[in-house]
Design a protein around this motif. Structure first.
Motif, PDB file in Angstrom:
ATOM      1  N   ALA A 277      33.122  11.414  45.223  1.00 19.00           N
ATOM      2  CA  ALA A 277      33.155  12.786  45.732  1.00 19.00           C
ATOM      3  C   ALA A 277      33.271  12.783  47.250  1.00 19.00           C
TER       4      ALA A 277
ATOM      5  N   GLU B  37      32.547  17.707  50.715  1.00 22.33           N
ATOM      6  CA  GLU B  37      32.657  19.053  50.158  1.00 22.33           C
ATOM      7  C   GLU B  37      32.373  19.045  48.658  1.00 22.33           C
ATOM      8  N   GLY B  38      32.897  18.023  47.946  1.00 28.63           N
ATOM      9  CA  GLY B  38      32.649  17.925  46.523  1.00 28.63           C
ATOM     10  C   GLY B  38      31.190  17.698  46.205  1.00 28.63           C
TER      11      GLY B  38
ATOM     12  N   LEU C  21      38.019  17.490  46.875  1.00 29.26           N
ATOM     13  CA  LEU C  21      36.663  17.399  46.325  1.00 29.26           C
ATOM     14  C   LEU C  21      36.301  16.004  45.839  1.00 29.26           C
TER      15      LEU C  21
ATOM     16  N   ARG D 150      40.165  22.147  45.477  1.00 30.13           N
ATOM     17  CA  ARG D 150      39.981  23.592  45.308  1.00 30.13           C
ATOM     18  C   ARG D 150      40.914  24.296  46.278  1.00 30.13           C
TER      19      ARG D 150
ATOM     20  N   TRP E 275      41.649  25.519  40.959  1.00 29.02           N
ATOM     21  CA  TRP E 275      41.122  24.167  40.954  1.00 29.02           C
ATOM     22  C   TRP E 275      42.118  23.225  40.278  1.00 29.02           C
TER      23      TRP E 275
END
Length: 237
Positions: A123, A126-127, A154, A166, A172
């Motif tokens: 990840a 942000e994820g 992400l 995203r 998404w």
């Protein structure tokens, strides 16, 4: 007292035998009904999503760069959920169609490598703020995609760096597959065995063996991810 109709999610599939798998099961359990369409078989896509809570566009053996009429039409149709700001989830081919629609690029690896089997995922910052992500995910693809302009990355990986993104509030894209039931994976391993000889692919036994180790974590992530994308059903507007 009459019960209110359950809200619908539009499901876009690309083969006669395709199934929404675990994504479909989780959406139904979450209170949604499924409206399944197969554009390659002639099914039309709606001009508006006024009658739907969102849409999931699944994968398929074709390329997002193919010149088939349905590929071009479906890619252009993605303007509908984007314009109406409805939840849109693209999985593998669906994510690549979204990238093409947004002006990005879909192409194979420079050294011809594929991801077919279980591979590590990481990840981004942000994820990670969004949710916990699985360390290993199931892949079945020969092409990857660039990150569309103004999209947020992400999750990433080594061979194909862009794995999940995203765009805006409600769009998404994910490259990997969390939707496979055990039966679906067995079918993919049998029908897709010719791809195990490609550079970077894993043998079929590793697909099934890896499922015993990592699938429970992928399933847990998918449940949380679908709740993030689609939320809880709204029975009234």
């Amino acid at each position: 007292m009459l019960s209110r109709p359950r809200p619908k999610i539009l499901i876009v599939l690309h083969q006669e035998s395709s199934s929404p798998g675990r994504v479909g099961h989780m959406l139904i359990e979450g209170g949604f009904d499924l409206d399944i369409r197969r554009p390659p078989l002639g099914d039309a896509l709606p001009e508006t999503l006024d009658g739907h809570e969102g849409v999931v566009v699944f994968g398929g053996p074709m390329s997002a760069n193919d010149q088939d009429e349905f590929v071009r039409r479906e890619t252009e149709w993605l303007s509908v959920p984007l314009r109406e700001n409805r939840p849109l989830l693209g999985i593998c081919l669906g994510a690549q169609m979204l990238v093409n629609h947004l002006g990005g690029k879909v192409e194979g690896h420079g050294q011809g490598l594929v991801e077919v089997g279980w591979y590590p995922l990481k990840a981004t910052e942000e994820g990670a703020r969004l949710m916990p992500w699985p360390e290993m995910v199931y892949q079945f693809h020969r092409e990857g995609f660039s990150l569309p302009r103004d999209a947020t990355l992400l999750a990433t990986a080594e061979t194909y760096p862009n794995q999940a993104f995203r765009y805006g509030d409600n769009a998404w894209g994910i490259q990997f597959h969390g939707e496979l039931t055990r039966l679906m994976m067995h079918r993919w391993v049998v029908r897709g065995a010719h791809r195990f000889e490609l550079p970077g692919a894993q043998p079929g036994r590793d697909h099934l063996g890896g499922r015993l180790i990592w699938d429970m974590h992928l399933k847990r992530w998918l449940d949380e991810f679908l709740k993030t994308v689609f939320g809880k059903p709204a029975l009234t507007r």
